[in-house]
Design a protein around this motif. Sequence first.
Motif, PDB file in Angstrom:
ATOM      1  N   GLY A  69      44.851  37.681  69.220  1.00 28.12           N
ATOM      2  CA  GLY A  69      44.277  37.609  67.877  1.00 28.12           C
ATOM      3  C   GLY A  69      43.805  38.930  67.313  1.00 28.12           C
ATOM      4  O   GLY A  69      43.477  39.013  66.133  1.00 28.12           O
ATOM      5  N   ARG A  70      43.773  39.971  68.128  1.00 30.88           N
ATOM      6  CA  ARG A  70      43.300  41.263  67.627  1.00 30.88           C
ATOM      7  C   ARG A  70      44.333  41.948  66.735  1.00 30.88           C
ATOM      8  O   ARG A  70      43.983  42.738  65.878  1.00 30.88           O
ATOM      9  N   TRP A  71      45.627  41.644  66.968  1.00 31.95           N
ATOM     10  CA  TRP A  71      46.694  42.282  66.190  1.00 31.95           C
ATOM     11  C   TRP A  71      47.350  41.309  65.223  1.00 31.95           C
ATOM     12  O   TRP A  71      48.374  41.625  64.622  1.00 31.95           O
ATOM     13  N   GLY A  72      46.786  40.149  65.074  1.00 36.27           N
ATOM     14  CA  GLY A  72      47.341  39.166  64.160  1.00 36.27           C
ATOM     15  C   GLY A  72      46.666  37.822  64.340  1.00 36.27           C
ATOM     16  O   GLY A  72      46.420  37.384  65.465  1.00 36.27           O
ATOM     17  N   ASP A  73      46.350  37.192  63.233  1.00 38.33           N
ATOM     18  CA  ASP A  73      45.654  35.910  63.240  1.00 38.33           C
ATOM     19  C   ASP A  73      46.631  34.789  63.630  1.00 38.33           C
ATOM     20  O   ASP A  73      47.647  34.576  62.958  1.00 38.33           O
TER      21      ASP A  73
END
Length: 120
Positions: free
Chosen positions: A71-75
């Motif tokens: 989730g840090r590079w994309g929801d």
Amino acid sequence: MSHIVHIQTEIRDSIALSAACTRLELSPPVARTVRLFNAEATGLAVDLPGWRYPVVCQLETGQVHYDNFEGRWGDQRHLDRLAQYYAVEKTRIEARRQGYSVTERQLDDGSIRLQVQVSA
């Protein structure tokens, strides 16, 4: 007679994937090889909003490859919505192919209710 069906989605249809992207106002999927953080993936690549790397759909296997670093590079919601709309579009395509009509209703919880009407 009514039936409730839960679908585990494998992405195998480029037309349904393109239709899902259109509904979500995303760029169309593009066949290419994509470098993820520590791997490569080849297939139909879809750029999701705010994602560092695209998701790659391998139609032959139905698998989706991506790296969003928990989730840090994309929801994750964006990928979940893509899979949801893919399933809706694939269902519509197959139902119509068999001569059935389909109605759709968005529910308050974000899920989508499809009703496939079989002619008597």
